[in-house]
Design a protein around this motif. Structure first.
Motif, PDB file in Angstrom:
ATOM      1  N   GLN A  57       1.333  -1.207   0.203  1.00 19.94           N
ATOM      2  CA  GLN A  57       0.235   0.345  -0.172  1.00 19.94           C
ATOM      3  C   GLN A  57       0.856   1.510   0.173  1.00 19.94           C
ATOM      4  OE1 GLN A  57      -3.682   0.116  -0.517  1.00 19.94           O
ATOM      5  NE2 GLN A  57      -2.984  -2.255  -1.070  1.00 19.94           N
ATOM      6  N   VAL A  58       1.722   0.860   0.291  1.00 20.59           N
ATOM      7  CA  VAL A  58       2.669   2.364   0.923  1.00 20.59           C
ATOM      8  C   VAL A  58       3.949   2.701  -0.703  1.00 20.59           C
ATOM      9  CG1 VAL A  58       4.814   3.326   1.595  1.00 20.59           C
ATOM     10  CG2 VAL A  58       3.511   2.072   3.315  1.00 20.59           C
ATOM     11  N   LEU A  59       4.078   1.833  -1.361  1.00 24.25           N
ATOM     12  CA  LEU A  59       4.528   1.589  -2.856  1.00 24.25           C
ATOM     13  C   LEU A  59       3.360   2.171  -3.305  1.00 24.25           C
ATOM     14  CD1 LEU A  59       6.683   1.311  -4.485  1.00 24.25           C
ATOM     15  CD2 LEU A  59       5.620  -1.303  -4.637  1.00 24.25           C
ATOM     16  N   LEU A  60       1.916   2.058  -3.730  1.00 22.59           N
ATOM     17  CA  LEU A  60       0.798   2.047  -4.543  1.00 22.59           C
ATOM     18  C   LEU A  60       0.555   3.880  -4.303  1.00 22.59           C
ATOM     19  CD1 LEU A  60      -1.243  -0.892  -4.518  1.00 22.59           C
ATOM     20  CD2 LEU A  60      -0.117   0.058  -6.352  1.00 22.59           C
ATOM     21  N   ARG A  61       0.516   3.778  -3.412  1.00 21.41           N
ATOM     22  CA  ARG A  61       0.474   5.466  -2.649  1.00 21.41           C
ATOM     23  C   ARG A  61       1.613   6.315  -3.573  1.00 21.41           C
ATOM     24  NH1 ARG A  61      -1.103   3.595   2.838  1.00 21.41           N
ATOM     25  NH2 ARG A  61       0.795   4.472   3.156  1.00 21.41           N
ATOM     26  N   THR A  62       3.129   6.067  -2.724  1.00 21.29           N
ATOM     27  CA  THR A  62       4.574   7.050  -3.518  1.00 21.29           C
ATOM     28  C   THR A  62       4.180   6.570  -5.521  1.00 21.29           C
ATOM     29  OG1 THR A  62       5.296   5.910  -2.014  1.00 21.29           O
ATOM     30  CG2 THR A  62       6.519   6.311  -3.665  1.00 21.29           C
ATOM     31  N   ARG A  63       3.946   5.918  -5.620  1.00 21.03           N
ATOM     32  CA  ARG A  63       4.295   5.441  -6.999  1.00 21.03           C
ATOM     33  C   ARG A  63       2.636   6.450  -7.376  1.00 21.03           C
ATOM     34  NH1 ARG A  63       4.320  -0.360  -9.413  1.00 21.03           N
ATOM     35  NH2 ARG A  63       6.354  -0.954  -8.729  1.00 21.03           N
ATOM     36  N   GLU A  64       1.294   6.974  -7.324  1.00 18.25           N
ATOM     37  CA  GLU A  64       0.430   7.811  -7.338  1.00 18.25           C
ATOM     38  C   GLU A  64       0.883   8.910  -6.872  1.00 18.25           C
ATOM     39  OE1 GLU A  64      -2.735   7.063  -4.683  1.00 18.25           O
ATOM     40  OE2 GLU A  64      -3.216   5.235  -6.055  1.00 18.25           O
ATOM     41  N   LYS A  65       2.075   9.179  -5.864  1.00 18.28           N
ATOM     42  CA  LYS A  65       2.815  10.886  -5.869  1.00 18.28           C
ATOM     43  C   LYS A  65       3.496  11.036  -6.896  1.00 18.28           C
ATOM     44  CE  LYS A  65       1.566  10.744  -0.723  1.00 18.28           C
ATOM     45  NZ  LYS A  65       2.287  10.656   0.277  1.00 18.28           N
ATOM     46  N   LEU A  66       4.593  10.308  -7.674  1.00 20.25           N
ATOM     47  CA  LEU A  66       5.442  10.103  -8.399  1.00 20.25           C
ATOM     48  C   LEU A  66       5.052  11.027  -9.353  1.00 20.25           C
ATOM     49  CD1 LEU A  66       8.404  10.308  -9.354  1.00 20.25           C
ATOM     50  CD2 LEU A  66       7.449   7.289 -10.125  1.00 20.25           C
TER      51      LEU A  66
END
Length: 114
Positions: A57-66
């Motif tokens: 989930q952290v990785l998905l949020r980071t990808r969305e922010k990126l």
């Protein structure tokens, strides 16, 4: 298809029908195998499922922010080049005029002596 409950029931019946010594030996072997597996698995760098899901989930949020930041940068860059077309000529490198060749002091002293 074979019902898993029937297989479990059959295995339990076979286990109960074994002589006590063999049954205890089997239990001891099973315990030792479990202990060995647990000790070997703890030596590996593994995470549990819950921690894996949290990191996913952290990785998905980071990808969305990126992705959002990349889109914003693209918008800002397109605005920047559209509003200031003269900025392209400003950023061009400035070249210095060619300088006259400099002679070494020893050479200039020799020329004066002549």
């Amino acid at each position: 298809m074979i019902d898993p409950k029937k297989i479990e029931q059959l295995a339990r019946q076979v286990h109960e029908s074994m002589p006590k010594g063999i049954r205890e030996f089997g239990d001891d072997v099973e315990k030792r195998i479990r202990q060995t597996l647990q000790s070997q698995l703890t030596r590996l760098d593994l995470v549990n499922r819950e921690e894996f899901d949290v990191q996913t989930q952290v990785l998905l949020r980071t990808r969305e922010k990126l992705s959002a930041l990349e889109q914003r940068i693209a918008e800002l860059e397109s605005r920047g080049t559209a509003t200031t077309p003269a900025s392209a000529s400003v950023s061009a490198p400035v070249t210095a005029p060619a300088a006259a060749p400099v002679t070494a002091p020893a050479e200039s002293a020799k020329k004066e002596d002549l």
